[in-house]
Motif scaffolding. Structure first.
Motif, PDB file in Angstrom:
ATOM      1  N   ARG A 324       0.873  -1.159   0.000  1.00 26.32           N
ATOM      2  CA  ARG A 324       0.000   0.000   0.000  1.00 26.32           C
ATOM      3  C   ARG A 324       0.919   1.219   0.000  1.00 26.32           C
ATOM      4  N   ASN A 325       0.891   2.028  -1.063  1.00 25.51           N
ATOM      5  CA  ASN A 325       1.777   3.188  -1.165  1.00 25.51           C
ATOM      6  C   ASN A 325       0.987   4.480  -1.084  1.00 25.51           C
ATOM      7  N   LEU A 326       1.284   5.241  -0.069  1.00 20.89           N
ATOM      8  CA  LEU A 326       0.562   6.487   0.147  1.00 20.89           C
ATOM      9  C   LEU A 326       1.117   7.574  -0.773  1.00 20.89           C
ATOM     10  N   GLU A 327       0.272   8.164  -1.566  1.00 18.97           N
ATOM     11  CA  GLU A 327       0.720   9.221  -2.482  1.00 18.97           C
ATOM     12  C   GLU A 327       0.317  10.598  -1.987  1.00 18.97           C
ATOM     13  N   GLY A 328      -0.418  10.675  -0.913  1.00 19.72           N
ATOM     14  CA  GLY A 328      -0.970  11.936  -0.449  1.00 19.72           C
ATOM     15  C   GLY A 328      -2.470  11.913  -0.605  1.00 19.72           C
ATOM     16  N   SER A 330      -4.116  10.432  -2.730  1.00 22.06           N
ATOM     17  CA  SER A 330      -4.582   9.102  -3.134  1.00 22.06           C
ATOM     18  C   SER A 330      -3.627   8.039  -2.586  1.00 22.06           C
ATOM     19  N   VAL A 331      -4.095   6.782  -2.708  1.00 20.06           N
ATOM     20  CA  VAL A 331      -3.285   5.656  -2.241  1.00 20.06           C
ATOM     21  C   VAL A 331      -3.191   4.655  -3.375  1.00 20.06           C
ATOM     22  N   VAL A 344      -4.102  -0.314  -8.077  1.00 18.50           N
ATOM     23  CA  VAL A 344      -5.408   0.302  -7.860  1.00 18.50           C
ATOM     24  C   VAL A 344      -5.181   1.630  -7.160  1.00 18.50           C
ATOM     25  N   THR A 345      -5.710   2.688  -7.716  1.00 14.57           N
ATOM     26  CA  THR A 345      -5.567   3.994  -7.083  1.00 14.57           C
ATOM     27  C   THR A 345      -6.908   4.382  -6.480  1.00 14.57           C
ATOM     28  N   VAL A 346      -6.908   4.590  -5.185  1.00 11.36           N
ATOM     29  CA  VAL A 346      -8.159   4.970  -4.515  1.00 11.36           C
ATOM     30  C   VAL A 346      -7.920   6.245  -3.737  1.00 11.36           C
ATOM     31  N   VAL A 352      -9.580   3.367   3.584  1.00  6.28           N
ATOM     32  CA  VAL A 352      -8.478   2.570   3.026  1.00  6.28           C
ATOM     33  C   VAL A 352      -7.317   2.447   4.007  1.00  6.28           C
ATOM     34  N   ARG A 353      -7.564   2.777   5.280  1.00  8.03           N
ATOM     35  CA  ARG A 353      -6.464   2.716   6.244  1.00  8.03           C
ATOM     36  C   ARG A 353      -6.189   1.273   6.678  1.00  8.03           C
TER      37      ARG A 353
END
Ligand SMILES: Nc1ncnc2c1ncn2[C@@H]1O[C@H](COP(=O)(O)OP(=O)(O)OP(=O)(O)O)[C@@H](O)[C@H]1O
Ligand SMILES: [Mg+2]
Lengths: 379, 345
Positions: A324-328, A330-331, A344-346, A352-353
């Motif tokens: 799980r990569n946090l982008e800010g 989005s994740v 998958v970008t959500v 989504v935590r």
């Protein structure tokens, strides 16, 4: 050769009127192909660029972007076909006789001349007196917010300032078409983003046609009215940014612009423009793009942000969460299903935590695009 | 020295310094010093001295005659004494004649005859003309070589520039001699076409014209002009040429405003080298004129050394040439607005 024959007269308007005195012209490539010896740099190409448009040509390194630009500016004669600018056939006209101005990949400012002399050079070449041309150079430097720098040498300026000098120098000859060959590639990210807005606003003010070359999709999508995506000397698609992103015409465009999840499979049924494809993760239905037949090998593309969590769509895939990569805002979720990786970008949020390890991924029929087998942008 | 020692260690730094000192001594200070020293003195002219000695011997002979005829013992003794003093004087003067005294001063420089001064000025002018012509010939060549790319460049360089210069300079000059001679290649071809009449000595006397020397010199020194210009032109970003053309500049303007300014340091180096070499060239004018055309100054210097055997005068001539050449270098650097730093690049 008659050097003066095709040189455009320069109007006597001042800078305030620049926008109205300069008029964009349309550019048309009519079955243009370009070969260097045995190798073909540009396949036969038809292209119509509208007057006053900000048009980008986007493609990976070596796909022939510079070659097309140099053909429009007159440094290369096309092997076949014609270039028309403002409806006029440019055959046999040199770069100095065309209503175009080129901004080089490395800017090619004259290092021994002052900034003002650089900007005035095109006017000097047209025999305009020193006082007058320096006055106009000063006006153009104001346009690019460099009016304090006329006496400096290009080497004394920063990268972004040099960039603007190059633009002013090209605009000085009042071209109808400004050709820009990756002019921002030498700048750092922050400056590049700033210059994008700058370029766009200059184009709006002067109103002439900009043809902008880049291999950076972000640049092309952010600035342009329309974008042509190029691959291996061929135009894959010409469209506005939204269409390119939502409705890519070929697998290359689909994978070059934005991110994709790519599935390989074989078409089992085909009805109207809905195709069912047998893939490693099972049967997937999507919209058919391009000429397809039952039994053909096919590519299915799904954008990461079109996939949602849960089972409420036409296509549902049970998958395992790998990371799980946090982008800010989005994740990015990396998932695996039957040996197939999914991104998958959500949107980021409490939902989504704490995700379970086993998930259902689902996407609608309209979110999956089915293409015939073809080249992808990244291998 | 301190920083050298820190960078390379003591032994290496000492060696480097020693090499540098030796280099400066061997290449600059010793030869130049010897030449300048030689030019600043001269030997007393021996002419007057010999005359005085001759007179003394005449006197002695007369006195001896008188002494032989003298009957008075006292008078004879007086005459003998006088003979002895004169003999002494003569011996002293003879010693001085054999080993004349040095005189120091600038006379070697100021005593140049007006003919030699004329030749000196003319040589400088000729050398300037050779330099200008060589520049005109070499700039386009250098431009083509520098902008050619890949295998084409290698071919042009080898065939046009390296191969001719693999041949010894003297042979090349003699080749031009054969071409331009009375019965040389050109006159031969002209004669064959009936333009000139070789049987009645109706040939065109190319070699009697100073331009024959110019031609051979330009041919001999082309490389020294071409290479520095090629070197600077190679560093020119070709996009600048294209940008200038795209902005509507004519070919002439592109050269004047973009290419030549960039090539300036190379042009300056080429001009300096060509000027120095042609102003000091001995073999080319000597061979090409064979005494038919006017002398170049270098030939005068040669003669002072090896024919007049007046090394002091020869040195003074050589030093004068050196001074003018150095002044020329400084002028060129000033004119082209280039410093030593640019040239080193
Ligand atoms: N003068 C030339 N002679 C031979 N081949 C050439 C020439 N110019 C370009 N090519 C070839 O044509 C192809 C396209 O080159 P071009 O410079 O147009 O690519 P590009 O899209 O601008 O790439 P980049 O993003 O790296 O600048 C390349 O394969 C290149 O090697
Ligand atoms: Mg390019």
């Amino acid at each position: 050769m008659a050097w003066t024959a095709g040189i455009r007269p320069v109007g006597t308007t001042n800078i305030v009127a620049y926008g109205s005195s300069m008029r964009g012209k349309d550019v048309r490539l009519d079955k243009v192909s370009i070969r260097f010896g045995d190798s073909t740099a540009v396949q036969p190409t038809d292209l119509a660029i509208h007057a006053g448009e900000f048009f980008s040509i986007l493609g990976p390194s070596g796909c022939g972007k510079t070659t097309i630009l140099r053909t429009i500016s007159g440094f290369i004669e096309p092997t076949d076909g014609r270039v028309l600018i403002g409806g006029e056939d440019m055959v046999g006209k040199g770069p100095n006789e065309r209503p175009t101005a080129l901004i080089f990949q490395n800017l090619a400012l004259f290092p021994l001349m002052s900034v003002a002399e650089n900007v005035a050079f095109g006017l000097e070449a047209r025999g305009i007196g020193k006082a007058q041309r320096l006055k106009r150079a000063q006006e153009l430097l104001e346009l690019v917010a460099l009016d304090q720098y006329g006496d400096k040498k290009p080497a004394d300026l920063s990268g972004g300032q040099r960039q603007r000098v190059a633009i002013a120098r090209a605009l000085a000859v009042e071209p109808s078409v400004l050709l820009l060959d990756e002019p921002l590639s030498a700048l750092d990210l922050k400056l590049r983003q700033h210059m994008r807005t700058e370029l766009r606003s200059i184009q709006k003010r002067v109103g002439i046609t900009f043809i902008y070359i880049t291999h950076d999709q972000g640049e092309a999508l952010a600035m342009s009215d329309r974008v042509a995506v190029m691959s291996r000397g061929r135009l894959e698609q010409v469209a506005d940014a939204d269409t390119l992103y939502a409705e890519p015409a070929t697998p290359f465009v689909a994978t070059f612009v934005g991110e994709q999840n790519v599935l390989r499979g074989r078409i089992t049924t085909l009805a109207d423009d809905v195709a069912s494809v047998e893939t490693p993760i099972g049967l997937v239905t999507g919209r058919a793009k391009g000429a397809l037949k039952v039994g053909d090998e096919a590519l299915v593309m799904v954008r990461p942000e079109r996939i949602s969590l849960g089972a409420s769509n036409a296509n549902t895939v049970p998958a395992r969460l790998v990371s799980r990569n946090l982008e800010g805002p989005s994740v990015n979720l990396l998932c695996a299903a039957a040996g197939q990786n999914f991104t998958v970008t959500v949107p980021n949020g409490p939902a989504v935590r704490d995700l379970p390890e086993e998930l259902n991924l689902s996407f609608g029929l309209a979110d999956a695009l089915v293409y015939p087998m073809g080249a992808l942008a990244h291998g | 020295m301190g920083s050298l020692a820190r960078a390379y260690g003591r032994p290496l730094a000492l060696t480097l310094t020693a090499i540098l000192v030796l280099w400066i001594l061997a290449l600059i200070l010793v030869p130049l010093g010897a030449m300048v020293q030689q030019s600043l003195w001269w030997k007393d002219s021996a002419g007057d001295l010999s005359l005085t000695i001759d007179r003394l011997y005449n006197d002695i002979a007369t006195l001896q005659l008188d002494a032989g005829n003298a009957t008075d013992a006292a008078k004879k003794a007086a005459l003998d004494a006088e003979i002895a003093t004169k003999q002494g004087e003569a011996t002293a003067l003879e010693a001085q004649e054999l080993n004349p005294g040095k005189q120091w001063g600038l006379d070697n420089f100021t005593r140049m005859s007006s003919l030699h001064l004329y030749i000196f000025v003319r040589t400088i002018l000729y050398a300037l003309m050779v330099t200008a012509l060589a520049l005109i010939v070499c700039y386009p060549v250098a431009y083509v070589v520098a902008l050619a790319s890949g295998p084409r460049k290698a071919i042009i360089l080898t065939v046009a520039l390296i191969v001719p210069y693999a041949i010894n300079e003297l042979l090349r000059v003699y080749a031009w001699l054969m071409i331009l001679d009375y019965r040389g290649v050109i006159n031969g071809v002209l004669g064959w076409f009936g333009v000139v009449d070789l049987d009645n000595r109706g040939w065109i006397p190319f070699l009697e014209n100073p331009s024959a020397v110019f031609l051979a010199m330009i041919y001999t020194y082309v490389l020294f002009m071409v290479f520095p210009i090629v070197n600077t032109l190679e560093t020119l970003d070709r996009n600048q040429i294209e940008a200038a053309r795209d902005l509507g500049a004519s070919t002439a303007r592109i050269h004047r405003r973009v290419i030549i300014p960039h090539a300036k340091p190379g042009i300056a180096v080429g001009c300096i080298m060509t000027f120095m070499l042609s102003a000091g060239s001995y073999s080319v004018p000597a061979i090409m004129t064979r005494g038919q055309g006017g002398d170049w100054f270098s030939q005068l210097v040669y003669r002072q050394f090896f024919e007049s055997n007046n090394w002091n005068m020869g040195s003074a001539y050589a030093v004068s040439l050196l001074v003018v050449c150095t002044a020329f270098i400084l002028l060129m650097m000033r004119f082209f607005g280039v410093g030593l730093r640019d040239i080193a690049k």
